[in-house]
Scaffold this motif. Structure first.
Motif, PDB file in Angstrom:
ATOM      1  N   THR A 167     -25.147  31.364  27.590  1.00 13.38           N
ATOM      2  CA  THR A 167     -25.333  31.443  25.839  1.00 13.38           C
ATOM      3  C   THR A 167     -25.369  32.786  25.521  1.00 13.38           C
ATOM      4  OG1 THR A 167     -27.393  30.668  25.395  1.00 13.38           O
ATOM      5  CG2 THR A 167     -25.337  29.417  25.788  1.00 13.38           C
ATOM      6  N   ASN A 168     -25.862  34.074  26.387  1.00 14.76           N
ATOM      7  CA  ASN A 168     -26.015  35.228  25.887  1.00 14.76           C
ATOM      8  C   ASN A 168     -27.251  35.469  24.302  1.00 14.76           C
ATOM      9  OD1 ASN A 168     -26.025  38.216  25.855  1.00 14.76           O
ATOM     10  ND2 ASN A 168     -24.062  37.718  24.227  1.00 14.76           N
ATOM     11  N   SER A 169     -28.072  34.720  25.819  1.00 17.07           N
ATOM     12  CA  SER A 169     -29.269  34.038  24.106  1.00 17.07           C
ATOM     13  C   SER A 169     -29.231  34.112  23.129  1.00 17.07           C
ATOM     14  CB  SER A 169     -30.051  35.614  23.622  1.00 17.07           C
ATOM     15  OG  SER A 169     -30.712  36.264  25.397  1.00 17.07           O
ATOM     16  N   PHE A 170     -28.333  32.359  22.950  1.00 14.74           N
ATOM     17  CA  PHE A 170     -27.777  31.534  21.677  1.00 14.74           C
ATOM     18  C   PHE A 170     -27.063  32.896  21.312  1.00 14.74           C
ATOM     19  CE2 PHE A 170     -31.879  29.913  24.158  1.00 14.74           C
ATOM     20  CZ  PHE A 170     -30.528  28.799  24.413  1.00 14.74           C
ATOM     21  N   ARG A 171     -26.883  33.347  21.251  1.00 11.66           N
ATOM     22  CA  ARG A 171     -26.097  34.744  20.020  1.00 11.66           C
ATOM     23  C   ARG A 171     -24.875  33.752  19.339  1.00 11.66           C
ATOM     24  NH1 ARG A 171     -24.393  40.262  22.187  1.00 11.66           N
ATOM     25  NH2 ARG A 171     -26.669  40.425  22.252  1.00 11.66           N
ATOM     26  N   VAL A 172     -24.020  33.134  19.346  1.00  9.99           N
ATOM     27  CA  VAL A 172     -22.942  32.536  18.837  1.00  9.99           C
ATOM     28  C   VAL A 172     -23.028  31.361  18.685  1.00  9.99           C
ATOM     29  CG1 VAL A 172     -20.674  32.498  18.438  1.00  9.99           C
ATOM     30  CG2 VAL A 172     -21.622  33.794  19.724  1.00  9.99           C
ATOM     31  N   LYS A 173     -23.604  30.463  17.495  1.00  9.36           N
ATOM     32  CA  LYS A 173     -24.069  29.585  17.182  1.00  9.36           C
ATOM     33  C   LYS A 173     -22.835  28.657  16.474  1.00  9.36           C
ATOM     34  CE  LYS A 173     -26.867  26.529  14.091  1.00  9.36           C
ATOM     35  NZ  LYS A 173     -28.650  26.328  13.484  1.00  9.36           N
ATOM     36  N   LEU A 174     -22.131  27.037  17.270  1.00 14.06           N
ATOM     37  CA  LEU A 174     -21.449  26.916  17.152  1.00 14.06           C
ATOM     38  C   LEU A 174     -22.011  26.011  15.173  1.00 14.06           C
ATOM     39  CD1 LEU A 174     -19.305  26.192  20.622  1.00 14.06           C
ATOM     40  CD2 LEU A 174     -19.023  27.935  18.536  1.00 14.06           C
ATOM     41  N   GLY A 175     -22.659  25.423  15.512  1.00 15.35           N
ATOM     42  CA  GLY A 175     -23.093  24.396  15.040  1.00 15.35           C
ATOM     43  C   GLY A 175     -24.587  23.444  15.399  1.00 15.35           C
ATOM     44  N   GLY A 196     -27.026  19.805  14.026  1.00 18.77           N
ATOM     45  CA  GLY A 196     -26.681  17.894  13.486  1.00 18.77           C
ATOM     46  C   GLY A 196     -28.231  18.119  14.194  1.00 18.77           C
ATOM     47  N   GLY A 197     -28.132  16.015  13.927  1.00 20.31           N
ATOM     48  CA  GLY A 197     -29.367  15.403  14.057  1.00 20.31           C
ATOM     49  C   GLY A 197     -30.515  16.234  14.941  1.00 20.31           C
ATOM     50  N   PHE A 198     -29.646  16.590  16.236  1.00 18.22           N
ATOM     51  CA  PHE A 198     -30.461  16.112  17.545  1.00 18.22           C
ATOM     52  C   PHE A 198     -30.572  17.638  18.310  1.00 18.22           C
ATOM     53  CE2 PHE A 198     -29.082  11.698  17.764  1.00 18.22           C
ATOM     54  CZ  PHE A 198     -30.319  11.356  17.464  1.00 18.22           C
ATOM     55  N   GLY A 199     -29.736  18.765  17.688  1.00 19.13           N
ATOM     56  CA  GLY A 199     -30.220  19.856  18.400  1.00 19.13           C
ATOM     57  C   GLY A 199     -29.240  20.446  17.727  1.00 19.13           C
ATOM     58  N   GLN A 200     -29.434  21.990  18.294  1.00 23.17           N
ATOM     59  CA  GLN A 200     -27.792  23.346  17.437  1.00 23.17           C
ATOM     60  C   GLN A 200     -26.924  23.138  19.357  1.00 23.17           C
ATOM     61  OE1 GLN A 200     -29.773  26.453  15.404  1.00 23.17           O
ATOM     62  NE2 GLN A 200     -31.667  26.033  16.765  1.00 23.17           N
ATOM     63  N   VAL A 201     -25.227  24.382  18.958  1.00 28.94           N
ATOM     64  CA  VAL A 201     -24.928  24.476  19.524  1.00 28.94           C
ATOM     65  C   VAL A 201     -23.828  25.390  19.923  1.00 28.94           C
ATOM     66  CG1 VAL A 201     -22.352  23.259  20.527  1.00 28.94           C
ATOM     67  CG2 VAL A 201     -24.261  22.054  18.745  1.00 28.94           C
ATOM     68  N   PHE A 202     -24.075  26.115  20.642  1.00 30.85           N
ATOM     69  CA  PHE A 202     -23.890  27.441  21.297  1.00 30.85           C
ATOM     70  C   PHE A 202     -23.037  28.135  21.720  1.00 30.85           C
ATOM     71  CE2 PHE A 202     -28.548  26.694  20.272  1.00 30.85           C
ATOM     72  CZ  PHE A 202     -29.019  27.656  18.790  1.00 30.85           C
ATOM     73  N   LYS A 203     -22.059  28.833  21.607  1.00 32.79           N
ATOM     74  CA  LYS A 203     -20.678  28.827  22.459  1.00 32.79           C
ATOM     75  C   LYS A 203     -21.378  29.417  23.522  1.00 32.79           C
ATOM     76  CE  LYS A 203     -16.404  31.494  21.997  1.00 32.79           C
ATOM     77  NZ  LYS A 203     -15.307  32.086  21.805  1.00 32.79           N
ATOM     78  N   GLY A 204     -21.210  29.734  24.732  1.00 35.39           N
ATOM     79  CA  GLY A 204     -21.054  30.194  25.949  1.00 35.39           C
ATOM     80  C   GLY A 204     -20.298  30.274  27.187  1.00 35.39           C
ATOM     81  N   LYS A 259     -25.142  22.492  24.188  1.00 34.89           N
ATOM     82  CA  LYS A 259     -26.013  21.599  23.171  1.00 34.89           C
ATOM     83  C   LYS A 259     -27.788  21.516  23.450  1.00 34.89           C
ATOM     84  CE  LYS A 259     -25.859  16.300  21.392  1.00 34.89           C
ATOM     85  NZ  LYS A 259     -25.867  15.576  20.718  1.00 34.89           N
ATOM     86  N   VAL A 260     -28.214  22.492  22.981  1.00 40.15           N
ATOM     87  CA  VAL A 260     -29.260  22.624  23.005  1.00 40.15           C
ATOM     88  C   VAL A 260     -30.685  21.082  21.790  1.00 40.15           C
ATOM     89  CG1 VAL A 260     -31.287  24.273  22.933  1.00 40.15           C
ATOM     90  CG2 VAL A 260     -29.576  24.819  23.225  1.00 40.15           C
ATOM     91  N   LEU A 261     -31.071  20.445  23.445  1.00 39.80           N
ATOM     92  CA  LEU A 261     -31.101  19.110  22.169  1.00 39.80           C
ATOM     93  C   LEU A 261     -33.022  19.716  21.879  1.00 39.80           C
ATOM     94  CD1 LEU A 261     -29.107  17.535  24.045  1.00 39.80           C
ATOM     95  CD2 LEU A 261     -31.062  15.643  23.347  1.00 39.80           C
ATOM     96  N   ASN A 262     -33.093  19.546  20.255  1.00 36.07           N
ATOM     97  CA  ASN A 262     -34.587  19.279  19.480  1.00 36.07           C
ATOM     98  C   ASN A 262     -35.705  19.267  20.967  1.00 36.07           C
ATOM     99  OD1 ASN A 262     -33.271  20.662  17.484  1.00 36.07           O
ATOM    100  ND2 ASN A 262     -33.912  18.761  16.576  1.00 36.07           N
ATOM    101  N   GLY A 269     -13.394  23.272  16.957  1.00 36.92           N
ATOM    102  CA  GLY A 269     -14.151  22.430  16.526  1.00 36.92           C
ATOM    103  C   GLY A 269     -14.404  21.292  15.591  1.00 36.92           C
ATOM    104  N   SER A 270     -15.253  21.039  14.865  1.00 35.23           N
ATOM    105  CA  SER A 270     -14.561  19.678  14.161  1.00 35.23           C
ATOM    106  C   SER A 270     -14.093  19.277  13.544  1.00 35.23           C
ATOM    107  CB  SER A 270     -16.146  19.367  14.323  1.00 35.23           C
ATOM    108  OG  SER A 270     -16.570  19.567  13.105  1.00 35.23           O
ATOM    109  N   LEU A 271     -13.468  18.120  13.480  1.00 36.24           N
ATOM    110  CA  LEU A 271     -12.347  17.561  12.155  1.00 36.24           C
ATOM    111  C   LEU A 271     -13.659  17.764  11.005  1.00 36.24           C
ATOM    112  CD1 LEU A 271      -9.809  15.980  11.366  1.00 36.24           C
ATOM    113  CD2 LEU A 271     -11.298  13.998  11.826  1.00 36.24           C
TER     114      LEU A 271
END
Length: 316
Positions: free
Chosen positions: A2-10, A12-20, A31-34, A81-83
């Motif tokens: 993910t290039n050190s989590f550079r681009v965040k896609l979104g 949610g309640g359980f974690g963050q999603v990054f582009k890789g 998707k990196v969970l909390n 992305g999402s709907l």
């Protein structure tokens, strides 16, 4: 990756999603969970559920990482992305990302096919229990993918009712029986209810927060199903701003009628998802307007829950 989590896609309640990007050049969503989710149950649910699936309308899990408290899921990348952004953008963002009535209908149909696969096509049946716009992803051609199986429940084909110790889902999309046993048992019809609420949002293209005839300072969301039902009975061509042809109006009205069938309060009155597909693909003339649901869905919240809804009012 993910290039050190550079681009965040979104998130949610359980974690963050990054582009890789994988070493072979393929783009992925990570998707990196909390780490605060100590028991990792949502991670186990997601891996256990989705590894059993293989369907064009279900997002593909490419891999995962499990290193003590650090957990991540690697999915195929969805460029659009999402709907959620397409059915709320005009209200919340002031943008004009309107993708057309027919395309929204095709997206709705793709979601139904994905749910039908989960309910009937897997060796072990899967209840998603968190169907909502955020969890519907769109590929480059706006192909539909159901995602986020963190709250999913696996059950055998011999079971018709699923035993649950706690409520699961997102407020506003949860079927009544999920948090109040007086309405019936939790089953595949619970996913149908959530799908119905999503279908109504698609059919009115993000208008649920406006023009519902409520006073200043009040939320219109509790009136959402009532508002749609009343307007539908008047046969108003109100459902989508972009409607310009009778064919498009039929798509919008069809999605609305089917959505209202799906949110009937009693699970027994809701169609199964294969019947939903039949209704969506059938003629407009064959559809009957359902009884008016006497129970409006609770107010929406971005929060996802997986525990008992202590703050929810008792429904009588």
């Amino acid at each position: 990756m993910t290039n050190s989590f550079r681009v965040k896609l979104g998130h949610g309640g359980f974690g963050q999603v990054f582009k890789g990007k994988l070493s072979d050049g393929r783009l992925v969503a990570v998707k990196v969970l909390n780490s605060s989710k100590a028991n990792g149950q949502e991670f186990i649910n997601e891996v256990a559920s989705i590894r059993r699936t293989s369907h064009v309308n279900i997002v593909t899990l490419l891999g995962f990482c499990f290193d003590y408290k650090r957990r991540a899921l690697v999915y195929e990348y969805m460029p659009n992305g999402s709907l959620e952004k397409f059915i709320r953008s005009r209200v919340h963002l002031g943008t004009s990302e309107f993708i057309g009535v027919k395309k929204l209908y095709e997206i709705a149909l793709g979601i139904a096919y994905g749910l039908d696969y989960l309910h009937r096509g897997c060796n072990t049946r899967i209840l998603h229990l968190d169907i909502k716009p955020h969890n519907i992803l769109l590929d480059g051609d706006f192909g539909t993918k159901i995602a986020d199986f963190g709250l999913a429940k696996l059950y055998s084909r011999k079971e018709s009712i699923v035993s649950m110790m706690e409520a699961r889902g997102t407020i506003g999309y949860i079927a009544p029986e999920v948090y109040n046993k007086n309405f019936g048992g939790v089953s595949h019809k619970s996913d149908v209810y959530s799908y119905g609420m999503l279908l109504l949002e698609i059919s009115v293209e993000g208008r649920k927060n406006v023009d519902a005839g409520v006073g200043s300072g009040q939320t219109s969301e509790i009136y959402f199903p009532d508002w749609i039902y009343n307007r539908l009975h008047k046969k108003d061509d109100f459902l989508l701003d972009g409607i310009v042809t009778p064919e498009e109006n039929d798509y919008a009205r069809k999605m609305t009628i089917v959505g209202l069938w799906c949110i009937q309060t009693s699970p027994n009155q809701r169609p199964s998802i294969d019947k939903v597909i039949e209704m969506l693909e059938g003629s407009m003339e064959a559809l009957e307007i359902p009884p008016k649901p006497f129970f409006s869905s609770p107010l929406r919240s971005p929060a996802t829950i997986s525990s008992t809804l202590e703050s929810m009012p008792e429904i009588t």
